[in-house]
Design an enzyme around this catalytic site. Structure first.
Site, PDB file in Angstrom:
ATOM      1  CG  PHE A  48      -1.965  -1.149   1.070  1.00 58.43           C
ATOM      2  CD1 PHE A  48      -3.010  -1.110   0.318  1.00 58.43           C
ATOM      3  CD2 PHE A  48      -1.752  -2.226   2.082  1.00 58.43           C
ATOM      4  CE1 PHE A  48      -3.916  -2.227   0.190  1.00 58.43           C
ATOM      5  CE2 PHE A  48      -2.495  -3.364   1.897  1.00 58.43           C
ATOM      6  CZ  PHE A  48      -3.752  -3.280   1.113  1.00 58.43           C
ATOM      7  CG  HIS A  49       4.780   1.347  -0.219  1.00 62.09           C
ATOM      8  ND1 HIS A  49       4.731   0.474   0.987  1.00 62.09           N
ATOM      9  CD2 HIS A  49       5.825   1.276  -0.910  1.00 62.09           C
ATOM     10  CE1 HIS A  49       5.912  -0.461   0.747  1.00 62.09           C
ATOM     11  NE2 HIS A  49       6.365   0.125  -0.472  1.00 62.09           N
ATOM     12  CB  ALA A  50       3.931   4.451  -4.991  1.00 67.36           C
TER      13      ALA A  50
END
Ligand code: TYD
Length: 133
Positions: A48-50
């Site tokens: 749940f991140h970039a």
């Protein structure tokens, strides 16, 4: 979608198998850090991140898991289930990992030291970051 699989050369003989991973050879960058995720509890989803700049190659050294990528326009899910291949994750992709098998050991080779400032952890911020690019 900027996702590609890397097949590692397997050095096998009658004793079994061996894979060697080297910076700027099978892995297309200088490896600065390695981390691994293991004993992930059933039903857990992580990621749940970039990343703004980080390059990564992820390999399921044992077991399997699913990785879903989102470049802001489309999504693509892949199954990691072989220690003979890795997924090359370029910067700018939102990722979610799920469906970890109990024995999954997910190793990740990356080209920079840990830096929280390189993370985009909010999906709306990610969409805005993609639009601004
Ligand atoms: P987190 O970003 O939640 O992992 P995931 O992307 O798999 O959901 O990382 C968990 C914790 O570990 C968080 O406090 C940051 C820390 N961490 C490091 O200190 N060094 C690292 O190389 C990584 C990947 C995480």
């Amino acid at each position: 979608m900027d996702i590609s699989m890397i097949n590692f050369k397997m050095l096998g003989d009658e004793r079994g198998h061996l894979i060697s991973i080297e910076s700027n050879e099978s892995i297309p960058f200088d490896i600065k850090r390695v981390y691994y995720i293991y004993e992930t509890k059933a039903g857990v989803e992580r990621g749940f991140h970039a990343h703004k700049a980080l390059n990564q190659v992820a390999i399921a050294l044992s077991g399997s898991c699913e990785m879903e990528f989102d470049d802001g326009t489309e999504t693509k899910a892949i199954q990691l289930n072989s220690r003979e291949e890795g997924v090359y994750i370029r910067p700018g992709l939102w990722r979610v990992m799920r469906n970890f098998s109990e024995d999954c050991v997910l190793a990740v080779f990356v080209d920079a030291h840990y830096d929280e400032d390189d993370y985009i952890r909010d999906y709306d911020d990610f969409k805005a970051w993609v639009s601004a690019k």
